[in-house]
Design a protein around this motif. Structure first.
Motif, short mmCIF file in Angstrom:
data_model
loop_
_atom_site.label_atom_id
_atom_site.label_comp_id
_atom_site.label_asym_id
_atom_site.label_seq_id
_atom_site.Cartn_x
_atom_site.Cartn_y
_atom_site.Cartn_z
N TYR A 1 0.83 -1.21 0.00
CA TYR A 1 0.00 0.00 0.00
C TYR A 1 0.87 1.26 0.00
O TYR A 1 0.60 2.21 -0.75
N ALA A 2 1.91 1.28 0.83
CA ALA A 2 2.76 2.47 0.93
C ALA A 2 3.45 2.77 -0.40
O ALA A 2 3.48 3.93 -0.85
N ILE B 1 5.15 12.27 0.89
CA ILE B 1 5.65 11.42 1.97
C ILE B 1 4.95 11.73 3.29
O ILE B 1 4.72 10.84 4.12
N LYS B 2 4.55 12.98 3.52
CA LYS B 2 3.86 13.36 4.76
C LYS B 2 2.48 12.72 4.82
O LYS B 2 2.05 12.27 5.89
N GLY C 1 1.20 9.89 7.59
CA GLY C 1 -0.01 10.00 8.38
C GLY C 1 -0.92 8.80 8.23
O GLY C 1 -1.49 8.30 9.21
N ASN C 2 -1.06 8.30 7.01
CA ASN C 2 -1.93 7.14 6.77
C ASN C 2 -1.38 5.88 7.42
O ASN C 2 -2.14 5.04 7.92
N THR D 1 7.28 9.87 12.36
CA THR D 1 7.80 11.00 11.58
C THR D 1 7.85 10.64 10.10
O THR D 1 7.91 9.47 9.71
N ALA D 2 7.85 11.70 9.27
CA ALA D 2 8.01 11.49 7.83
C ALA D 2 9.40 10.97 7.51
O ALA D 2 9.59 10.24 6.54
#
Length: 385
Positions: A330-331, A341-342, A346-347, A352-353
């Motif tokens: 998924y990523a 990337i932020k 979050g998802n 941290t990013a």
């Protein structure tokens, strides 16, 4: 004849003498007992007179400065018992259990008998070097020991943390193995009609962790706004016959994700299927409130979901694929689809990013190269007009 003891007044107070066994001893006064009024004296020992003199000078200077602390008589093992009982109230039960297992299996057998105040960096480093474990496991054990010793420093049992100066083996990040597009297509075809079809699809297209999926409840699915609140996970006690329980997500933080509308439609379908199953079961239905349940409405076990998943992956020729690789898939798909990337951080629920970028940086590198190729084609098209 026994050697005559060599006794003299020490600089800064106290006396030094050589014992019959050849060692040197210094006695010093720390104050008076409030009950009896008598002087309270302590001893320190060393192999040479110079060593003892140096220790005595440091102690008497601390007494004069008012910074002296009584020696701690506890062993490392005794302190670890106290630390586990009194200072782990803020960690999850599963984490506390894992700490206890590492202490029982590794730390106590090697260091437990050592006096806490005598524990030094060299002893700890030797312990780490002898561990026949992966670098990541050594790092985890160090984290537990360091945290326990830091608490001893905070209380005053230790002047400094002897594990601070230890050198740890380098942890090589394991290569992630997301599914490629042909594998995704094969996976989706293989799970058609499977009892966990909808769960696997939601996992693939949301990046939720297995525990977050199994702990997802309907009160966290907002069909009107099209989002999911991730605030729980299903966990199992890390012991034989351990019970399942609901706790907070891995990093302890709630997050809200907005999946693709197709994923929300999957959840609508899951709700209808669950309602039908509830009618069939009748009074035996367990009203757990969970989105993905067993046949009577209770929780799904990790083992059941994972074993089914592994059999499916073996069928399509990817036996080494883990359930967690759906999250990686998924990523990677999100980044390739253009998510920054932020947003991906979050998802996924990363702290941290930078952490997200560390894991999936190779994907963004490829995206940069693809961008350069597109720009090159654009430039060449303009030049050749």
């Amino acid at each position: 004849m026994p050697r005559k003891s060599n006794t003299r007044a020490a600089q800064g107070g106290g006396t030094i003498r050589q014992r019959k066994d050849g060692r040197w001893e210094a006695r010093y006064t720390t104050g008076r007992d409030p009950g009896t009024g008598k002087q309270v004296q302590r001893s320190i020992y060393g192999a040479t007179q110079q060593e003892v003199r140096k220790k005595l000078a440091q102690l008497t200077a601390a007494i004069d400065a008012g910074t002296y602390k009584e020696p701690c008589k506890m062993t490392v093992g005794q302190w670890l018992d106290i630390w586990q009982q009194d200072y782990l109230g803020g960690v999850k039960p599963s984490t506390a259990f894992l700490y206890g297992e590492q202490i029982r299996l590794h730390i106590k057998p090697a260091l437990g008998a050592i006096k806490l105040e005598s524990l030094n960096t060299h002893s700890i480093q030797g312990f780490y070097n002898k561990l026949d474990l992966s670098p990541k496991s050594v790092k985890n054990i160090h984290g537990i020991l360091h945290r326990a010793l830091q608490q001893a420093v905070a209380i005053g049992y230790l002047r400094f943390n002897p594990s601070d100066a230890c050198t740890l083996p380098r942890v090589e990040r394991a290569e992630i193995k997301p599914l490629d597009e042909p594998q995704i297509a094969a996976f989706l075809k293989a799970i058609e009609g499977h009892r966990h079809e909808l769960l696997y699809k939601v996992a693939l297209f949301t990046g939720l962790r297995e525990g977050e999926l199994l702990g997802l409840m309907w009160d966290c699915v907002d069909f009107e706004r099209g989002n999911i609140t991730v605030k729980r996970q299903l966990r199992r006690e890390q012991k034989k016959g351990g019970q399942y329980y609901i706790t907070t997500p891995k990093n302890g933080h709630t997050r809200i994700i907005a999946p693709a509308p197709w994923v929300m439609q999957l959840l609508q379908l899951q709700r209808r299927k669950q309602a039908e199953l509830r009618l069939q079961v009748g009074a035996a239905w367990e009203n757990s409130g969970m989105v993905f349940t067993n046949e009577i409405g209770g929780y799904l076990s990790y083992r059941t979901v994972y074993d089914c998943f592994k059999r499916i992956m073996a069928q399509i020729g990817s036996p080494s694929t883990r359930f967690h690789d759906l999250r990686h898939t998924y990523a990677v798909a999100s980044l390739r689809a253009g998510d920054d990337i932020k947003t991906v951080q979050g998802n996924l629920g990363h702290h941290t990013a930078a952490f997200t970028l560390d894991i999936y940086g190779h994907v963004t590198d490829q995206m940069k190269q693809d961008s350069a190729t597109r720009m090159e084609n654009y430039i060449q098209g303009i030049i050749n007009l």
